[in-house]
Design an enzyme around this catalytic site. Structure first.
Site, PDB file in Angstrom:
ATOM      1  N   ARG A   1       0.833  -1.208   0.000  1.00 60.72           N
ATOM      2  CA  ARG A   1       0.000   0.000   0.000  1.00 60.72           C
ATOM      3  C   ARG A   1       0.865   1.254   0.000  1.00 60.72           C
ATOM      4  NH1 ARG A   1      -4.491   0.741   4.626  1.00 60.72           N
ATOM      5  NH2 ARG A   1      -2.652   1.145   5.888  1.00 60.72           N
TER       6      ARG A   1
ATOM      7  N   LYS B   1      -2.583   6.906   1.087  1.00 61.54           N
ATOM      8  CA  LYS B   1      -2.375   7.217   2.508  1.00 61.54           C
ATOM      9  C   LYS B   1      -1.274   8.271   2.586  1.00 61.54           C
ATOM     10  CE  LYS B   1      -2.229   4.740   6.918  1.00 61.54           C
ATOM     11  NZ  LYS B   1      -3.329   5.411   7.579  1.00 61.54           N
TER      12      LYS B   1
ATOM     13  N   GLU C   1     -16.208   6.342   5.419  1.00 58.93           N
ATOM     14  CA  GLU C   1     -15.456   5.663   6.475  1.00 58.93           C
ATOM     15  C   GLU C   1     -15.454   6.576   7.686  1.00 58.93           C
ATOM     16  OE1 GLU C   1     -11.327   5.166   5.391  1.00 58.93           O
ATOM     17  OE2 GLU C   1     -11.158   7.201   4.606  1.00 58.93           O
TER      18      GLU C   1
END
Ligand code: PXG
Length: 288
Positions: A50, A149, A182
Site C-alpha cells: 500500500r 495514505k 469511512e
C-alpha cells in the site's frame, strides 16, 4: 528510543528533519501505521504494498525496495527491544526550496518510528463506542484519491475535531454524494440479518489492512460479506456495527447520532470477529 532515519539509527533527540522538507511544507509524502504483535509484524507485506502504491500515485520514488523496507522495519523493532509496538513508516518528498515543485527535491526522506500504541479505552471494546456523523465530507476521489495514505490528513483532522465537539471519539465521514465513506481513521462495517457490508474504496474508503483481515475472517467464519453503497440509514438500522483500523483493531459501535445500534451491546458476530482477529495477530505476520 532509536529511530531509523535515512539509513541510520539515531537517538530520538537527534531524529530531526529539515524545515525545508516538503513533507512538512506541503504534506507531500506517504505513510503507513503498522502493528507488531508478540514479535510478529502484522501483514507487513500488505502495508508495504500500500505504501508503494501511495508513493506511485504521487510519483514519489521510495529509496528502498520491498525487501529493504521490510528489513529496516523489523530492525527498528529489534534495536528498540520491542515485541509489541506501533510502527510509523514515513516517506516524504525530502528537502527542496519554498516552491511546490517536487522535482526540485532530489532525495526523499525515509524514517521509521517503533513506539507504544494507545488504543481506545477498554470499556469501548467491552460495551461499544458511541459515534456521530460529522459535517466535513470525505475528500472526493476527484480531488485526491482517498486510497492514497498521504501526509495530508487535514480532511480527517477536521472530522476528528468535529467529533470531539460532539463528545465522540470517532465519527462517520460521508462522501460528497452523502454516502458513508469511512471514519476519520477507521473503516466501518454494518451487519444486517447475519451479513456484513462495508463501503467500497470508490465511495471514499481507505483500503484498510484490518478491513482486509475482516474479509478473510468472515470467509473463515462463513459469514457473508460484501462492499455496498451505504447511507446512514444502513447503520442506524443495523443489527451490529464495528470499526476497524491498525490502531483501533476492531471496536464495536453501540450508537450512531444518538440512535442505539441493535440493542446497544456488541453483537455476537462482532465479538466472534474480534476473537478471530486476536487469534490471527499472534500467528500471522513477519517474525522480526
Ligand atoms: N481509514 C483511514 C482514513 C485511516 O487513516 C484506516 C481507514 C484503517 O486502515 P488500516 O490499514 O489501519 O486498517 C485508516 C488507518 C493514528 C492511526 O495514528 C491511524 C490509522 C492507522 C494507524 C494509526 O491515528 N489509520
Amino acid at each position: 528510543m532509536k529511530i531509523y532515519l535515512d539509513g541510520k539509527f539515531v537517538d530520538e533527540s537527534e531524529a530531526k528533519v529539515s524545515v525545508f522538507d516538503h513533507g512538512l511544507l506541503y504534506g507531500d509524502g506517504v505513510f503507513e501505521g503498522i502493528r507488531l504483535y508478540g514479535g510478529n509484524v502484522f501483514r507487513l507485506d500488505e502495508h508495504l504494498e500500500r505504501l508503494e502504491h501511495s508513493a506511485k500515485a504521487l510519483m514519489l520514488a521510495i529509496p528502498l525496495n520491498r525487501a529493504e523496507l521490510s528489513a529496516a522495519t523489523c530492525e527498528t523493532c529489534r534495536v528498540n527491544g520491542l515485541s509489541d509496538a506501533y510502527i510509523r513508516l514515513v516517506v516524504t518528498r525530502g528537502v527542496g526550496d519554498l516552491g511546490l515543485a517536487p522535482w526540485l527535491c532530489p532525495k526523499p526522506t525515509l524514517f521509521i518510528i517503533a513506539s507504544r500504541i494507545s488504543l481506545y479505552p477498554q470499556e469501548h471494546y467491552d460495551n461499544g463506542l458511541a459515534i456521530v456523523t460529522v459535517p466535513t465530507r470525505r475528500i472526493s476521489p476527484a480531488a485526491l484519491p482517498p486510497t492514497v495514505k498521504s501526509l495530508n490528513y487535514l480532511n480527517n483532522i477536521l472530522g476528528k475535531i468535529e467529533a470531539r465537539q460532539f463528545g465522540a471519539l470517532e465519527a462517520i465521514m460521508l462522501n460528497d454524494q452523502g454516502y458513508v465513506a469511512e471514519c476519520t481513521a477507521d473503516n466501518i462495517f454494518a451487519i444486517h440479518k447475519g451479513a456484513i457490508m462495508t463501503p467500497a474504496a470508490s465511495q471514499g474508503a481507505l483500503k484498510g489492512i484490518t478491513r482486509g483481515a475482516v474479509f478473510d475472517i468472515a470467509a473463515e467464519l462463513g459469514v457473508p460479506i460484501r462492499e455496498a453503497d451505504m447511507t446512514r440509514y444502513d447503520i442506524w438500522c443495523a443489527d451490529e456495527c464495528f470499526l476497524t483500523g491498525t490502531g483501533a483493531e476492531i471496536v464495536p459501535v453501540s450508537k450512531l447520532d444518538g440512535r442505539l445500534i441493535g440493542d446497544g451491546r456488541p453483537g455476537t458476530i462482532t465479538r466472534d470477529i474480534m476473537k478471530a482477529f486476536r487469534r490471527r495477530v499472534l500467528v500471522e505476520g513477519t517474525r522480526i
